[in-house]
Design a protein around this motif. Structure first.
Motif: not given
Length: 285
Positions: A6-8, A24-33, A189-190, A225-227
């Protein structure tokens, strides 16, 4: 396998709140925008290092620098454009991000040669640092249709593609067409959805719109990766939740509430498609 990302700033404006919501939602990969209201190309090196260390401390890796490169017309001169490309590459290095997201220019007058020239420059420069460049199909940009995205991929060696189904919905491309033509070339994927309305799209959580998410998941035959760039509606400055209620089906009191629902829908669609969550944010079928 599918990894959730997810983008932070789709979780919260403030980096600390975003990290808390993502974990808290178990998302441990980020996009930085955008972080703390500042775009990634406006960070100082000191700010970028601070944000990176906070993410790293909580076990969040950075997938991509979601730069605004190409999200404008050709008015910027090439020297200024080169400076922005160099800044994006520098940010990718600080955040240990293997990818940079870009766009394919507005008011392009179908000048594909100039579009190719400018995107190829990013691809070639990033490659020197082993960073890959991913192009998104933004409405109004040269690559807004599947055919033009494929054209750019074919003309620019090394360029990769972000598949954003709701962006295709915005420009009136049916999901069966974008899935057939563009999705086989997708690199990541977005993961969002939408309903075509008035030459635009009313954005919805995945599974609630016209993107045919079950078919997308059926066609997914490689690690992806599904962002969760959800773009769901919540009050902007000067608006209230009560004012927005009834304006469309999905409206939220704030960005974090929207993020929680978006991730919940994403997880539900993956489980319905036969995926198992073998680790937080990591799904296998």
């Amino acid at each position: 396998m599918i990894k959730l990302c997810a983008p932070t700033d789709e979780a919260a404006v403030n980096i600390d709140d975003a990290i808390k919501a993502m974990c808290s939602m178990g998302v441990h990969l980020a996009e930085i925008r955008d972080v703390n209201g500042i775009n990634v190309l406006e960070f100082t090196d000191s700010q970028a290092n601070e944000f990176y260390e906070k993410l790293k401390a909580k076990g969040i890796d950075v997938w991509a620098i979601s730069s605004p490169i190409g999200k404008r017309d050709f008015a910027i001169d090439f020297a200024a454009y080169q400076e922005r490309v160099n800044k994006a590459i520098n940010m990718a290095k600080i955040f240990h991000a293997p990818h940079i997201r870009v766009f394919s220019f507005f008011d392009h007058n179908n000048n594909v040669d100039e579009v190719v020239k400018r995107i190829k420059y990013v691809v070639d420069e990033a490659a020197k640092s082993n960073i890959k460049v991913c192009l998104e199909n933004e409405k109004g940009s040269y690559g807004e249709t599947p055919e033009r995205m494929i054209e750019l991929l074919d003309k620019i060696p090394g360029l990769l593609m972000v598949y954003d189904s709701s962006n295709y919905i915005q420009v009136g491309v049916p999901s069966d067409k974008s899935l057939a033509l563009a999705y086989p070339r997708a690199y990541y994927v977005h993961f969002k959805d939408g309903i075509h309305k008035n030459n635009d799209a009313e954005i919805t959580p995945v599974g609630e719109g016209e993107a045919n998410i079950p078919q997308l998941l059926k066609l997914t035959n490689k690690d992806m990766t599904f962002s969760i760039e959800h773009h769901l509606r919540f009050p902007n400055e000067g608006e209230t939740f009560e004012q927005l209620q009834g304006s469309q089906k999905f409206v939220y009191p704030n960005v974090t509430a929207a993020f929680y629902d978006a991730v919940g829908h994403a997880r539900m669609m993956l489980l319905k498609a036969g995926y198992m969550e073998i680790h937080e944010g990591l799904f296998k079928r």
